[in-house]
Scaffold this active site. Sequence first.
Site, PDB file in Angstrom:
ATOM      1  N   ARG A  42      -9.772  -0.987  -8.641  1.00  0.00           N
ATOM      2  CA  ARG A  42     -10.057  -1.064  -7.205  1.00  0.00           C
ATOM      3  C   ARG A  42      -8.812  -1.187  -6.330  1.00  0.00           C
ATOM      4  NH1 ARG A  42     -12.696  -4.724  -5.021  1.00  0.00           N
ATOM      5  NH2 ARG A  42     -13.660  -3.497  -3.388  1.00  0.00           N
ATOM      6  N   GLY A  85     -25.323  -2.491  -0.063  1.00  0.00           N
ATOM      7  CA  GLY A  85     -24.161  -2.447   0.818  1.00  0.00           C
ATOM      8  C   GLY A  85     -23.674  -3.777   1.344  1.00  0.00           C
ATOM      9  N   ARG A 110     -22.968  -4.844  -5.570  1.00  0.00           N
ATOM     10  CA  ARG A 110     -21.847  -5.774  -5.461  1.00  0.00           C
ATOM     11  C   ARG A 110     -22.294  -7.220  -5.205  1.00  0.00           C
ATOM     12  NH1 ARG A 110     -16.915  -3.904  -3.606  1.00  0.00           N
ATOM     13  NH2 ARG A 110     -18.035  -2.107  -2.768  1.00  0.00           N
ATOM     14  N   CYS A 114       1.601   2.614 -16.620  1.00  0.00           N
ATOM     15  CA  CYS A 114       2.726   3.433 -16.171  1.00  0.00           C
ATOM     16  C   CYS A 114       2.437   4.080 -14.836  1.00  0.00           C
ATOM     17  CB  CYS A 114       3.042   4.490 -17.199  1.00  0.00           C
ATOM     18  SG  CYS A 114       3.545   3.745 -18.726  1.00  0.00           S
ATOM     19  N   TYR A 118     -17.791  -3.329 -10.093  1.00  0.00           N
ATOM     20  CA  TYR A 118     -16.867  -2.202  -9.996  1.00  0.00           C
ATOM     21  C   TYR A 118     -15.518  -2.483 -10.653  1.00  0.00           C
ATOM     22  CZ  TYR A 118     -20.505  -0.963  -6.667  1.00  0.00           C
ATOM     23  OH  TYR A 118     -21.729  -0.710  -6.091  1.00  0.00           O
TER      24      TYR A 118
HETATM   25  C1  PLP Z   1     -23.557   2.032  -4.719  1.00  0.00           C
HETATM   26  C2  PLP Z   1     -24.942   2.128  -4.296  1.00  0.00           C
HETATM   27  C3  PLP Z   1     -25.679   0.969  -4.077  1.00  0.00           C
HETATM   28  C4  PLP Z   1     -25.097  -0.415  -4.185  1.00  0.00           C
HETATM   29  O1  PLP Z   1     -24.119  -0.649  -3.247  1.00  0.00           O
HETATM   30  P1  PLP Z   1     -23.455  -2.111  -3.163  1.00  0.00           P
HETATM   31  O2  PLP Z   1     -22.519  -1.968  -2.034  1.00  0.00           O
HETATM   32  O3  PLP Z   1     -22.792  -2.374  -4.441  1.00  0.00           O
HETATM   33  O4  PLP Z   1     -24.554  -3.073  -2.850  1.00  0.00           O
HETATM   34  C5  PLP Z   1     -27.009   1.112  -3.768  1.00  0.00           C
HETATM   35  N1  PLP Z   1     -27.584   2.322  -3.665  1.00  0.00           N
HETATM   36  C6  PLP Z   1     -26.898   3.460  -3.869  1.00  0.00           C
HETATM   37  C7  PLP Z   1     -27.592   4.757  -3.764  1.00  0.00           C
HETATM   38  C8  PLP Z   1     -25.558   3.401  -4.185  1.00  0.00           C
HETATM   39  O5  PLP Z   1     -24.889   4.542  -4.371  1.00  0.00           O
END
Ligand code: PLP
Length: 457
Positions: free
Chosen positions: A346, A264, A309, A378, A407
Amino acid sequence: MQEKKSFLKQKIDWESPNKNIVPITTSIGSDGKLWIGGCSIEELVEKYNSPLYILDEITLRNSCRAYKKALEKYYPGKSLPIYASKANSSIFMSNLISSEGLGLDAVSEGELLTALKGGVPNEKIVFHGNNKSDKEIEFAVRNNVKVIVDNDYDLERLEEISTSFNHDLEIMIRFTPGIECHTHEYIRTGSFDSKFGFGIEYLNNLFDRISNTERLKLKGLHAHIGSQIFELEPHNDLGEIMVNVILDAKKFGHDIQELNVGGGLGIKYTENDDPPSIDEWVKTISTSVVKACEKNNLDLPTLMCEPGRSIVSTAGITIYKIGAFKKIPGIRTYLSVDGGMSDNPRPITYQSNYSACLVSNPLNNNSKSKYTIAGKHCESGDVLFKEIELADCNTGDLICVFGTGAYNNSMSSNYNRIPRPAALLVCDGEAEIIQKRESPSDLLKYDVLPDRFIKQN
Ligand SMILES: *Cc1c(COP(=O)(O)O)cnc(C)c1O
């Protein structure tokens, strides 16, 4: 007139690539143009065409190492960073991740297969998903991959399938810790109202049920509270909440040895973004877990985190070629590129913002025009930039969009039957293909015309 300072002039943070907009090796060549990984972008496009995805190996490796280093520094117990492969899944990425000693998280048989083919050891893979198919579960069981249980239906089938295989299965439980964080609604997953994971209030019941299963071995707990998060507080809270759940599980005879705190951590897409460093993020979650364990006299569990990410986004760029211009006097000038929502969904999905520059004039010298950069699909919403200031540019010029490593490729589509771009890896002046460019005829591969429609001559 004072020159606006370009984001390319910003000092590079080598330790925490997510704090930069551009890949670590970005430079301006003696030709005044954009170079990355020691390669001229213009030459790469001459050779490989556009649109083009490019990954910078040094940025990727530095991101992996930053997580490993910080965990070793702040967490006295065992630890493992696990790359969330949905951010960018390929045989190459799996290989690089495992060469750096990281684990990998997968959400489908496709991602699992890609991880195994790329050489990630099965014991470092975890398998997620809120609606795994029987076939996917069987694949995970046969390959001895640890499974994250998301809901009752999941648990029932894991129990059934592991029993029918006579095969012990290590599991972790995903739960929603009830933490709100400030990010886009679609990528927020930790609040009570989420499609993922068990409600925290349901866990005692669950611990009881798992005790009565034959083949399921409860190893750990998992929570993931969202994505592109800039605050540290939610993860500080998460550590303590998870340790408290370990204590609850103990009452039911479960010895939880692993805590997976999800991913995250946000990245810097634009100059307005100021994410914490990888070091700070890991310090926060580590300290929180250590403190809560000390308070409760608990041995430290193995600490896992799941960055996606922040491992791969900043390492990636996308290069487009400019085609059509459309000036609407008094309103705006549209500039269209040779890709768009099929290679980067995105902006249309999350209204995401990026930074970009012209490859031939990366510092944007004499920028005086504002453009809207449109894709070629389109959809009126197929707009990569609503308004961006660029130096004057022409048809045929190249645009580099930064921060596209995560992503983009993994969420790409063939909308309008547009083939996916090639992907390159750059390092030390060498460029190598890691994904071949699709061709329109590749897209016909799965079309079938029933016999009775085939004209007989
Ligand atoms: C998407 C996700 C992540 C990674 O999230 P990032 O924001 O890309 O670091 C980690 N664990 C789970 C279960 C996810 O769904």
